[in-house]
Design a protein around this motif. Structure first.
Motif, PDB file in Angstrom:
ATOM      1  N   LEU A  21       0.829  -1.202   0.000  1.00  0.00           N
ATOM      2  CA  LEU A  21       0.000   0.000   0.000  1.00  0.00           C
ATOM      3  C   LEU A  21       0.867   1.257   0.000  1.00  0.00           C
ATOM      4  O   LEU A  21       0.559   2.235  -0.694  1.00  0.00           O
ATOM      5  CB  LEU A  21      -0.920   0.009   1.220  1.00  0.00           C
ATOM      6  N   PHE A  22       1.940   1.223   0.765  1.00  0.00           N
ATOM      7  CA  PHE A  22       2.859   2.363   0.817  1.00  0.00           C
ATOM      8  C   PHE A  22       3.419   2.661  -0.574  1.00  0.00           C
ATOM      9  O   PHE A  22       3.413   3.813  -1.026  1.00  0.00           O
ATOM     10  CB  PHE A  22       3.986   2.069   1.803  1.00  0.00           C
ATOM     11  N   ALA A  23       3.903   1.632  -1.247  1.00  0.00           N
ATOM     12  CA  ALA A  23       4.465   1.814  -2.591  1.00  0.00           C
ATOM     13  C   ALA A  23       3.411   2.341  -3.561  1.00  0.00           C
ATOM     14  O   ALA A  23       3.697   3.199  -4.408  1.00  0.00           O
ATOM     15  CB  ALA A  23       5.038   0.495  -3.096  1.00  0.00           C
ATOM     16  N   LEU A  24       2.181   1.849  -3.435  1.00  0.00           N
ATOM     17  CA  LEU A  24       1.104   2.304  -4.320  1.00  0.00           C
ATOM     18  C   LEU A  24       0.753   3.767  -4.070  1.00  0.00           C
ATOM     19  O   LEU A  24       0.472   4.515  -5.016  1.00  0.00           O
ATOM     20  CB  LEU A  24      -0.132   1.421  -4.143  1.00  0.00           C
ATOM     21  N   VAL A  25       0.768   4.190  -2.817  1.00  0.00           N
ATOM     22  CA  VAL A  25       0.469   5.591  -2.508  1.00  0.00           C
ATOM     23  C   VAL A  25       1.579   6.497  -3.046  1.00  0.00           C
ATOM     24  O   VAL A  25       1.296   7.583  -3.576  1.00  0.00           O
ATOM     25  CB  VAL A  25       0.271   5.792  -0.996  1.00  0.00           C
ATOM     26  N   VAL A  26       2.834   6.071  -2.924  1.00  0.00           N
ATOM     27  CA  VAL A  26       3.938   6.846  -3.503  1.00  0.00           C
ATOM     28  C   VAL A  26       3.741   6.976  -5.013  1.00  0.00           C
ATOM     29  O   VAL A  26       3.889   8.070  -5.584  1.00  0.00           O
ATOM     30  CB  VAL A  26       5.287   6.181  -3.198  1.00  0.00           C
ATOM     31  N   LEU A  27       3.386   5.864  -5.659  1.00  0.00           N
ATOM     32  CA  LEU A  27       3.130   5.895  -7.105  1.00  0.00           C
ATOM     33  C   LEU A  27       1.950   6.807  -7.414  1.00  0.00           C
ATOM     34  O   LEU A  27       1.958   7.556  -8.401  1.00  0.00           O
ATOM     35  CB  LEU A  27       2.866   4.475  -7.614  1.00  0.00           C
ATOM     36  N   MET A  28       0.931   6.759  -6.564  1.00  0.00           N
ATOM     37  CA  MET A  28      -0.253   7.597  -6.745  1.00  0.00           C
ATOM     38  C   MET A  28       0.123   9.074  -6.686  1.00  0.00           C
ATOM     39  O   MET A  28      -0.369   9.888  -7.485  1.00  0.00           O
ATOM     40  CB  MET A  28      -1.271   7.262  -5.654  1.00  0.00           C
ATOM     41  N   ILE A  29       0.980   9.451  -5.758  1.00  0.00           N
ATOM     42  CA  ILE A  29       1.416  10.836  -5.646  1.00  0.00           C
ATOM     43  C   ILE A  29       2.183  11.260  -6.898  1.00  0.00           C
ATOM     44  O   ILE A  29       1.990  12.362  -7.422  1.00  0.00           O
ATOM     45  CB  ILE A  29       2.274  11.030  -4.387  1.00  0.00           C
ATOM     46  N   ALA A  30       3.051  10.370  -7.397  1.00  0.00           N
ATOM     47  CA  ALA A  30       3.824  10.684  -8.603  1.00  0.00           C
ATOM     48  C   ALA A  30       2.916  10.840  -9.817  1.00  0.00           C
ATOM     49  O   ALA A  30       3.049  11.792 -10.592  1.00  0.00           O
ATOM     50  CB  ALA A  30       4.861   9.594  -8.849  1.00  0.00           C
ATOM     51  N   VAL A  31       1.981   9.912  -9.988  1.00  0.00           N
ATOM     52  CA  VAL A  31       1.060   9.990 -11.131  1.00  0.00           C
ATOM     53  C   VAL A  31       0.174  11.222 -11.011  1.00  0.00           C
ATOM     54  O   VAL A  31      -0.106  11.911 -12.006  1.00  0.00           O
ATOM     55  CB  VAL A  31       0.208   8.707 -11.221  1.00  0.00           C
ATOM     56  N   GLY A  32      -0.257  11.540  -9.784  1.00  0.00           N
ATOM     57  CA  GLY A  32      -1.050  12.747  -9.574  1.00  0.00           C
ATOM     58  C   GLY A  32      -0.271  13.993  -9.944  1.00  0.00           C
ATOM     59  O   GLY A  32      -0.817  14.918 -10.560  1.00  0.00           O
ATOM     60  N   GLY A  33       1.013  14.025  -9.593  1.00  0.00           N
ATOM     61  CA  GLY A  33       1.840  15.166  -9.954  1.00  0.00           C
ATOM     62  C   GLY A  33       2.001  15.307 -11.458  1.00  0.00           C
ATOM     63  O   GLY A  33       1.916  16.414 -12.010  1.00  0.00           O
ATOM     64  N   LEU A  34       2.206  14.195 -12.147  1.00  0.00           N
ATOM     65  CA  LEU A  34       2.335  14.235 -13.598  1.00  0.00           C
ATOM     66  C   LEU A  34       1.006  14.610 -14.257  1.00  0.00           C
ATOM     67  O   LEU A  34       0.985  15.293 -15.289  1.00  0.00           O
ATOM     68  CB  LEU A  34       2.817  12.879 -14.110  1.00  0.00           C
ATOM     69  N   THR A  35      -0.086  14.168 -13.655  1.00  0.00           N
ATOM     70  CA  THR A  35      -1.401  14.558 -14.177  1.00  0.00           C
ATOM     71  C   THR A  35      -1.574  16.066 -14.100  1.00  0.00           C
ATOM     72  O   THR A  35      -2.097  16.702 -15.029  1.00  0.00           O
ATOM     73  CB  THR A  35      -2.521  13.852 -13.378  1.00  0.00           C
ATOM     74  N   ARG A  36      -1.110  16.645 -13.009  1.00  0.00           N
ATOM     75  CA  ARG A  36      -1.192  18.101 -12.868  1.00  0.00           C
ATOM     76  C   ARG A  36      -0.245  18.794 -13.838  1.00  0.00           C
ATOM     77  O   ARG A  36      -0.619  19.778 -14.493  1.00  0.00           O
ATOM     78  CB  ARG A  36      -0.832  18.474 -11.417  1.00  0.00           C
ATOM     79  N   LEU A  86       0.232   8.506   3.614  1.00  0.00           N
ATOM     80  CA  LEU A  86       1.567   7.921   3.500  1.00  0.00           C
ATOM     81  C   LEU A  86       2.250   7.868   4.865  1.00  0.00           C
ATOM     82  O   LEU A  86       2.881   6.866   5.226  1.00  0.00           O
ATOM     83  CB  LEU A  86       2.401   8.760   2.527  1.00  0.00           C
ATOM     84  N   GLY A  87       2.114   8.944   5.647  1.00  0.00           N
ATOM     85  CA  GLY A  87       2.744   8.981   6.962  1.00  0.00           C
ATOM     86  C   GLY A  87       2.150   7.972   7.921  1.00  0.00           C
ATOM     87  O   GLY A  87       2.879   7.326   8.688  1.00  0.00           O
ATOM     88  N   VAL A  88       0.826   7.816   7.887  1.00  0.00           N
ATOM     89  CA  VAL A  88       0.167   6.842   8.764  1.00  0.00           C
ATOM     90  C   VAL A  88       0.630   5.424   8.420  1.00  0.00           C
ATOM     91  O   VAL A  88       0.967   4.627   9.305  1.00  0.00           O
ATOM     92  CB  VAL A  88      -1.364   6.953   8.636  1.00  0.00           C
ATOM     93  N   ILE A  89       0.658   5.110   7.134  1.00  0.00           N
ATOM     94  CA  ILE A  89       1.102   3.771   6.718  1.00  0.00           C
ATOM     95  C   ILE A  89       2.554   3.538   7.130  1.00  0.00           C
ATOM     96  O   ILE A  89       2.914   2.467   7.645  1.00  0.00           O
ATOM     97  CB  ILE A  89       0.929   3.588   5.206  1.00  0.00           C
ATOM     98  N   ALA A  90       3.408   4.543   6.916  1.00  0.00           N
ATOM     99  CA  ALA A  90       4.823   4.399   7.280  1.00  0.00           C
ATOM    100  C   ALA A  90       4.978   4.156   8.776  1.00  0.00           C
ATOM    101  O   ALA A  90       5.775   3.311   9.201  1.00  0.00           O
ATOM    102  CB  ALA A  90       5.596   5.655   6.862  1.00  0.00           C
ATOM    103  N   TRP A  91       4.199   4.886   9.587  1.00  0.00           N
ATOM    104  CA  TRP A  91       4.290   4.721  11.038  1.00  0.00           C
ATOM    105  C   TRP A  91       3.853   3.324  11.452  1.00  0.00           C
ATOM    106  O   TRP A  91       4.484   2.690  12.319  1.00  0.00           O
ATOM    107  CB  TRP A  91       3.426   5.776  11.722  1.00  0.00           C
ATOM    108  N   TYR A  92       2.796   2.826  10.839  1.00  0.00           N
ATOM    109  CA  TYR A  92       2.319   1.477  11.165  1.00  0.00           C
ATOM    110  C   TYR A  92       3.332   0.416  10.749  1.00  0.00           C
ATOM    111  O   TYR A  92       3.536  -0.579  11.459  1.00  0.00           O
ATOM    112  CB  TYR A  92       0.978   1.203  10.481  1.00  0.00           C
ATOM    113  N   ILE A  93       3.972   0.621   9.611  1.00  0.00           N
ATOM    114  CA  ILE A  93       5.003  -0.323   9.174  1.00  0.00           C
ATOM    115  C   ILE A  93       6.144  -0.363  10.185  1.00  0.00           C
ATOM    116  O   ILE A  93       6.648  -1.439  10.539  1.00  0.00           O
ATOM    117  CB  ILE A  93       5.524   0.057   7.773  1.00  0.00           C
TER     118      ILE A  93
END
Length: 381
Positions: free
Chosen positions: A43-58, A196-203
């Protein structure tokens, strides 16, 4: 009958030893901690990818190409020429096409459509991965004690993110709007970093046994943890300001550093009315705030790093060393982004740098609270 005297050594030498049970905290309710941690890493990796794709979309101005929110049926893209024409006609009815992209061909529209469709599809996929994982662990009763609410919280944040995503897009479809509202974009990106921060903390928590964390906390540095929390707060503000910069393309407004248009302040920073609009919509003022907050964050980072140097734990010190190193790199990336008027390939690297810095600051605070065990040699002298 008289009792035969026993040797004082008899209990040690001949009496059966009583079994000792250790790890009482970890004995029950631990569930599939490793499995859940692996799932959260995905999930963490997917959220990072989501942020990158969102940035490119913008950066490709693709975010307004899909003018409707259909959480289920929207998963299917146009399947034939007639479907494509329908979507294109919908897009042409809105200001971005009429005032900015008039005359765009169907092929050009398809390019921006696929970016936005991919962004939304990735969001759906993240939701499915979360749902399948949570249901699977819940049905098999492998969720550790006290973790059900935490894992549900991640899902709730993901659902909220979808709603805010449409709230953001809908602002760009209103009369007079050529882009989404910058403050809504900042809210959308800010929540992505929260997730992303919540997932990282839980990991991080799941990477060690509960008993180990309890013992480590006794050796933690509360003062350093508090300063790390302040660092997280200022980093959050800087990330939100970065989103405001992206929302109005302010990064391309003044390709000069350290000055702006040969002056410390940008020209006419408070020209819009009402005055509060300038802090969201004036390109010069928004970029100025992002720069100034960057300097404050860097100075605070040096201060917190100097406090961390006094830590007796080598891994904690190294964690804050990594934070400072990433701050230096991120500041350099920001300067390059400004000097070259924010080309997309540089801007996306700068955004990814924010992701790395965010996670490193979270990890450093975790190590301040729960230092890793070390030998006497590893301690500072």
């Amino acid at each position: 009958m008289a009792t035969k005297p026993r040797s004082i050594f008899e209990d040690v030498n001949t009496t059966e030893k009583q079994a000792v049970t250790t790890g009482g905290i970890d004995a029950k309710g631990q569930g599939a901690r490793r499995g859940i941690r692996a799932w959260l890493c995905v999930l963490f990796a997917l959220v990072v990818l989501m942020i990158a794709v969102g940035g490119l979309t913008r950066l490709t101005d693709s975010g307004l190409s899909i003018t409707e929110w259909k959480p289920v049926s929207g998963a299917l893209p146009p399947l034939n020429a007639a479907d494509w024409q329908v979507e294109f006609d919908k897009y042409r009815a809105f200001p971005e096409y009429q005032e900015q992209n008039k005359g765009m061909s169907l092929t050009e529209f398809q390019f921006i459509y696929w970016w936005e469709w991919g962004h939304r599809q990735l969001g759906r996929f993240v939701g499915v991965v979360w749902a399948l994982g949570f249901v699977g662990f819940a049905v098999t009763r492998n969720i550790p004690t006290g973790w059900t609410g935490r894992l549900l919280f991640i899902g709730a944040l993901g659902g909220l993110q979808g709603v805010i995503g449409w709230w953001m897009v809908s602002s760009g479809l209103e009369d007079g709007m050529l882009d989404v509202a910058s403050y809504r974009l900042a809210t959308h990106l800010g929540l992505a970093f929260v997730i992303l921060g919540v997932i990282a903390w839980y990991i991080l928590r799941l990477s060690r046994r509960s008993s180990d964390l309890l013992q480590a906390r006794r050796l933690g540095n509360p003062a350093l943890a508090r300063w790390a929390a302040v660092l997280i707060g200022v980093t959050s503000i800087q990330i939100l300001l970065g989103a405001l910069v992206a929302g109005i393309d302010a990064g391309r407004a003044f390709p000069q550093w350290p000055l702006m248009a040969d002056a410390f302040l940008p020209p006419d920073p408070l020209s819009l009315t009402p005055i509060w609009r300038n802090f969201f919509e004036d390109a010069g003022l928004v970029q100025f705030m992002h720069r100034m907050t960057g300097y404050v964050l860097f100075a605070l980072g040096i201060f917190v790093w100097s406090r961390a140097r006094k830590s007796a734990n080598a891994q904690t010190r190294f964690g804050f060393n990594m934070v400072l190193a990433m701050m230096v790199l991120q500041m350099l990336l920001g300067i390059v982004t400004v000097l070259y008027s924010a080309p997309w390939h540089v801007a996306i690297v700068h955004q990814f740098g924010a992701v790395v810095l965010w996670v490193l600051v979270m990890r450093a605070r975790f190590l301040a609270i729960y230092p890793l065990p070390q030998s006497v040699r590893g301690a500072s002298k």
